[in-house]
Design a protein around this motif. Structure first.
Motif, PDB file in Angstrom:
ATOM      1  N   GLY A 205       0.812  -1.206   0.000  1.00 14.52           N
ATOM      2  CA  GLY A 205       0.000   0.000   0.000  1.00 14.52           C
ATOM      3  C   GLY A 205       0.847   1.259   0.000  1.00 14.52           C
ATOM      4  O   GLY A 205       0.504   2.251  -0.646  1.00 14.52           O
ATOM      5  N   SER A 206       1.976   1.219   0.698  1.00 18.11           N
ATOM      6  CA  SER A 206       2.872   2.377   0.713  1.00 18.11           C
ATOM      7  C   SER A 206       3.440   2.658  -0.675  1.00 18.11           C
ATOM      8  O   SER A 206       3.573   3.821  -1.077  1.00 18.11           O
ATOM      9  N   VAL A 207       3.756   1.597  -1.400  1.00 18.11           N
ATOM     10  CA  VAL A 207       4.250   1.775  -2.767  1.00 18.11           C
ATOM     11  C   VAL A 207       3.177   2.404  -3.640  1.00 18.11           C
ATOM     12  O   VAL A 207       3.444   3.327  -4.424  1.00 18.11           O
ATOM     13  N   VAL A 208       1.932   1.939  -3.509  1.00 18.96           N
ATOM     14  CA  VAL A 208       0.822   2.515  -4.274  1.00 18.96           C
ATOM     15  C   VAL A 208       0.622   3.979  -3.906  1.00 18.96           C
ATOM     16  O   VAL A 208       0.397   4.832  -4.775  1.00 18.96           O
ATOM     17  N   VAL A 209       0.718   4.298  -2.624  1.00 16.74           N
ATOM     18  CA  VAL A 209       0.584   5.689  -2.178  1.00 16.74           C
ATOM     19  C   VAL A 209       1.630   6.574  -2.852  1.00 16.74           C
ATOM     20  O   VAL A 209       1.324   7.658  -3.373  1.00 16.74           O
ATOM     21  N   LEU A 210       2.868   6.110  -2.854  1.00 19.81           N
ATOM     22  CA  LEU A 210       3.948   6.916  -3.428  1.00 19.81           C
ATOM     23  C   LEU A 210       3.794   7.066  -4.937  1.00 19.81           C
ATOM     24  O   LEU A 210       4.026   8.154  -5.488  1.00 19.81           O
ATOM     25  N   VAL A 211       3.393   5.980  -5.618  1.00 18.19           N
ATOM     26  CA  VAL A 211       3.191   6.066  -7.066  1.00 18.19           C
ATOM     27  C   VAL A 211       2.044   7.021  -7.378  1.00 18.19           C
ATOM     28  O   VAL A 211       2.161   7.879  -8.263  1.00 18.19           O
ATOM     29  N   ALA A 212       0.933   6.886  -6.652  1.00 26.16           N
ATOM     30  CA  ALA A 212      -0.209   7.770  -6.886  1.00 26.16           C
ATOM     31  C   ALA A 212       0.146   9.224  -6.595  1.00 26.16           C
ATOM     32  O   ALA A 212      -0.217  10.133  -7.352  1.00 26.16           O
ATOM     33  N   ALA A 213       0.854   9.446  -5.498  1.00 25.14           N
ATOM     34  CA  ALA A 213       1.258  10.809  -5.157  1.00 25.14           C
ATOM     35  C   ALA A 213       2.185  11.387  -6.214  1.00 25.14           C
ATOM     36  O   ALA A 213       2.060  12.558  -6.598  1.00 25.14           O
ATOM     37  N   LEU A 214       3.120  10.558  -6.706  1.00 26.29           N
ATOM     38  CA  LEU A 214       4.047  11.035  -7.722  1.00 26.29           C
ATOM     39  C   LEU A 214       3.319  11.397  -9.008  1.00 26.29           C
ATOM     40  O   LEU A 214       3.595  12.429  -9.629  1.00 26.29           O
ATOM     41  N   VAL A 215       2.356  10.557  -9.410  1.00 21.41           N
ATOM     42  CA  VAL A 215       1.572  10.866 -10.608  1.00 21.41           C
ATOM     43  C   VAL A 215       0.784  12.160 -10.394  1.00 21.41           C
ATOM     44  O   VAL A 215       0.719  13.019 -11.282  1.00 21.41           O
ATOM     45  N   GLY A 216       0.176  12.320  -9.213  1.00 21.40           N
ATOM     46  CA  GLY A 216      -0.569  13.539  -8.925  1.00 21.40           C
ATOM     47  C   GLY A 216       0.313  14.779  -8.931  1.00 21.40           C
ATOM     48  O   GLY A 216      -0.071  15.825  -9.458  1.00 21.40           O
ATOM     49  N   ILE A 217       1.497  14.661  -8.358  1.00 22.91           N
ATOM     50  CA  ILE A 217       2.417  15.802  -8.326  1.00 22.91           C
ATOM     51  C   ILE A 217       2.876  16.163  -9.733  1.00 22.91           C
ATOM     52  O   ILE A 217       2.922  17.344 -10.109  1.00 22.91           O
ATOM     53  N   VAL A 218       3.210  15.159 -10.545  1.00 21.26           N
ATOM     54  CA  VAL A 218       3.607  15.420 -11.928  1.00 21.26           C
ATOM     55  C   VAL A 218       2.458  16.069 -12.693  1.00 21.26           C
ATOM     56  O   VAL A 218       2.655  17.004 -13.479  1.00 21.26           O
ATOM     57  N   SER A 219       1.228  15.582 -12.454  1.00 22.92           N
ATOM     58  CA  SER A 219       0.066  16.186 -13.093  1.00 22.92           C
ATOM     59  C   SER A 219      -0.101  17.639 -12.680  1.00 22.92           C
ATOM     60  O   SER A 219      -0.418  18.508 -13.503  1.00 22.92           O
ATOM     61  N   GLY A 220       0.142  17.926 -11.402  1.00 21.60           N
ATOM     62  CA  GLY A 220       0.052  19.299 -10.930  1.00 21.60           C
ATOM     63  C   GLY A 220       1.087  20.204 -11.568  1.00 21.60           C
ATOM     64  O   GLY A 220       0.793  21.349 -11.944  1.00 21.60           O
ATOM     65  N   PHE A 221       2.302  19.693 -11.722  1.00 22.60           N
ATOM     66  CA  PHE A 221       3.336  20.482 -12.385  1.00 22.60           C
ATOM     67  C   PHE A 221       3.030  20.661 -13.876  1.00 22.60           C
ATOM     68  O   PHE A 221       3.311  21.717 -14.452  1.00 22.60           O
ATOM     69  N   THR A 222       2.469  19.631 -14.496  1.00 22.48           N
ATOM     70  CA  THR A 222       2.102  19.743 -15.915  1.00 22.48           C
ATOM     71  C   THR A 222       1.073  20.849 -16.117  1.00 22.48           C
ATOM     72  O   THR A 222       1.212  21.705 -17.000  1.00 22.48           O
ATOM     73  N   THR A 223       0.027  20.823 -15.284  1.00 21.97           N
ATOM     74  CA  THR A 223      -1.004  21.856 -15.389  1.00 21.97           C
ATOM     75  C   THR A 223      -0.454  23.226 -15.012  1.00 21.97           C
ATOM     76  O   THR A 223      -0.738  24.227 -15.674  1.00 21.97           O
ATOM     77  N   GLY A 224       0.348  23.265 -13.953  1.00 20.84           N
ATOM     78  CA  GLY A 224       0.898  24.542 -13.511  1.00 20.84           C
ATOM     79  C   GLY A 224       1.835  25.174 -14.519  1.00 20.84           C
ATOM     80  O   GLY A 224       1.774  26.378 -14.773  1.00 20.84           O
ATOM     81  N   LEU A 225       2.711  24.364 -15.090  1.00 19.74           N
ATOM     82  CA  LEU A 225       3.625  24.887 -16.102  1.00 19.74           C
ATOM     83  C   LEU A 225       2.863  25.371 -17.332  1.00 19.74           C
ATOM     84  O   LEU A 225       3.211  26.394 -17.930  1.00 19.74           O
ATOM     85  N   GLY A 226       1.811  24.612 -17.711  1.00 18.65           N
ATOM     86  CA  GLY A 226       1.002  25.051 -18.845  1.00 18.65           C
ATOM     87  C   GLY A 226       0.331  26.383 -18.576  1.00 18.65           C
ATOM     88  O   GLY A 226       0.346  27.284 -19.422  1.00 18.65           O
ATOM     89  N   ASP A 227      -0.252  26.526 -17.382  1.00 14.63           N
ATOM     90  CA  ASP A 227      -0.893  27.795 -17.027  1.00 14.63           C
ATOM     91  C   ASP A 227       0.116  28.937 -17.003  1.00 14.63           C
ATOM     92  O   ASP A 227      -0.185  30.059 -17.427  1.00 14.63           O
ATOM     93  N   ASP A 228       1.315  28.656 -16.497  1.00 12.41           N
ATOM     94  CA  ASP A 228       2.331  29.698 -16.383  1.00 12.41           C
ATOM     95  C   ASP A 228       2.877  30.108 -17.747  1.00 12.41           C
ATOM     96  O   ASP A 228       3.502  31.154 -17.878  1.00 12.41           O
ATOM     97  N   THR A 229       2.640  29.283 -18.756  1.00 11.88           N
ATOM     98  CA  THR A 229       3.121  29.587 -20.106  1.00 11.88           C
ATOM     99  C   THR A 229       2.072  30.270 -20.951  1.00 11.88           C
ATOM    100  O   THR A 229       2.385  31.189 -21.719  1.00 11.88           O
ATOM    101  N   ILE A 230       0.813  29.873 -20.830  1.00 13.91           N
ATOM    102  CA  ILE A 230      -0.206  30.336 -21.786  1.00 13.91           C
ATOM    103  C   ILE A 230      -1.431  30.960 -21.142  1.00 13.91           C
ATOM    104  O   ILE A 230      -2.407  31.232 -21.837  1.00 13.91           O
TER     105      ILE A 230
END
Length: 373
Positions: free
Chosen positions: A19-44
């Motif tokens: 479960g800890s591995v799943v938590v970390l993978v899910a959190a990492l995907v969520g964080i990457v998604s947040g940076f993807t959206t944030g970088l896009g907003d900061d650009t356009i």
């Protein structure tokens, strides 16, 4: 269900680890998604907020159109007459300036006609007007860097003095805070030569980066492009002309895809090992009369509990990271984006666990009845 919970409790150490591995993978995907959206907003984000449907560039600008494209007033007039739609010039340039209080900032200057539809609404102060050339409306992001309504902003190397008259909502272009100036002022910023006398401003070309259109459906933009040697794209397509936007999106989306591929492999590997270790218990249950369907439900419930609870905890962790970083980095994780991302992680995780189901259904009950002796 009882057996599934009982087994989870008996082997809680292993399931907590998984479960800890799943938590970390899910959190990492969520964080990457947040940076993807944030970088896009900061650009356009400044482009996204333009109340336009299409943008017209010169046909010779095939990349970085906002930096390379130049149109003139004659082309704008011809487009306005032939297209029979709202058109207005738009100029975009990245520059630097210093306020009279010594605050140094980078800004993306958007040159607009104050009488046209691109003039932004203000949240405080006054908007741009046609009778005040040396004025500027700044975005909230510039206000965060120390620029205030009432300041005088001097454009570096050119000495152009602009009075800050208004504040609009947060927006940026190419990771640089946006600011809005009259088109004539933008032309001075774009075409002036550092050190040139002020009288040279009258000789500046009457050009701009693009034409913004509010085009109704059915407008023959392709025919108009051929007639006027221009290239018309939708506003969404024009995002690709923003500096760094395409490369950043490709990089961040590639990372997300690899994480989506890693998640089912990790979950599948754990449950594969777990199923091999449980072969005697599964065989005993089969010998006692448990059906294959019951064993499948038993296994799927275990996987679902581990994956769903781990993903939910990962979503909380990703949201906490977003609150922690605040405005320090370009991070944005709206509820809809977070929900979609976590549902995808849970789905691929369950898909990974499904790879082990064949071993569950193929277990031989005769194993516990001495078939191997």
């Amino acid at each position: 269900m009882f057996l599934a919970l009982l087994e989870l409790r008996a082997a809680r150490g292993r399931f907590l680890l998984m479960g800890s591995v799943v938590v970390l993978v899910a959190a990492l995907v969520g964080i990457v998604s947040g940076f993807t959206t944030g970088l896009g907003d900061d650009t356009i984000s400044a482009l996204r907020r333009l109340p336009a449907s299409h943008l017209v560039f010169s046909s010779d600008a095939r990349s970085d159109q906002f930096a390379r494209s130049l149109l003139d007033a004659k082309t704008a007039s011809a487009w306005r007459e032939d297209a029979d739609t709202d058109t207005t010039p738009l100029g975009i340039s990245i520059t630097r300036g210093t306020t009279d209080r010594g605050t140094e900032v980078d800004l993306a200057a958007f040159g607009i006609d104050p009488a046209a539809f691109l003039n932004p609404s203000v949240t405080s102060g006054k908007g741009l007007t046609t009778d005040a050339a040396d004025t500027i409306v700044i975005s909230a992001k510039l206000a965060d860097e120390g620029v205030r309504v009432g300041d005088t902003l001097v454009i570096d190397r050119l000495g152009i003095r602009l009075r800050v008259v208004g504040l609009t909502e947060r927006s940026s272009y190419g990771h640089v805070p946006a600011a809005y100036v009259p088109l004539a002022t933008w032309q001075r910023i774009r075409f002036s030569t550092p050190g040139a006398p002020a009288s040279a401003a009258t000789e500046l070309p009457d050009q701009f980066s693009a034409l913004a259109l509010r085009t109704p459906a059915g407008t023959p933009v392709a025919d108009l492009d051929k007639r006027h040697s221009t290239s018309t794209v939708t506003k969404e397509k024009a995002y690709e002309a923003a500096p760094g936007y395409t490369g950043e999106r490709l990089t961040m989306n590639s990372i997300q895809v690899f994480l989506y591929l890693i998640a089912p492999l990790v979950v599948g590997a754990f449950f594969a090992v777990w199923t091999v270790q449980r072969q005697p218990e599964l065989a005993l249950l089969r010998a006692l009369g448990a059906s294959r369907r019951r064993l499948l439900v038993h296994t799927v419930l275990q996987a679902a509990l581990v994956v769903v609870l781990g993903t939910a905890a990962g979503a909380v962790l990703a949201g906490a990271v977003g609150l922690l970083v605040g405005e320090q980095v370009p991070f944005s994780l709206p509820a809809l984006t977070l929900t979609t991302t976590m549902c995808t992680v849970a789905a691929v995780g369950l898909l990974g666990s499904a790879l082990t189901l064949r071993r569950v259904t193929s277990v031989d009950p005769l194993t516990m009845l001495g078939a191997n002796r």
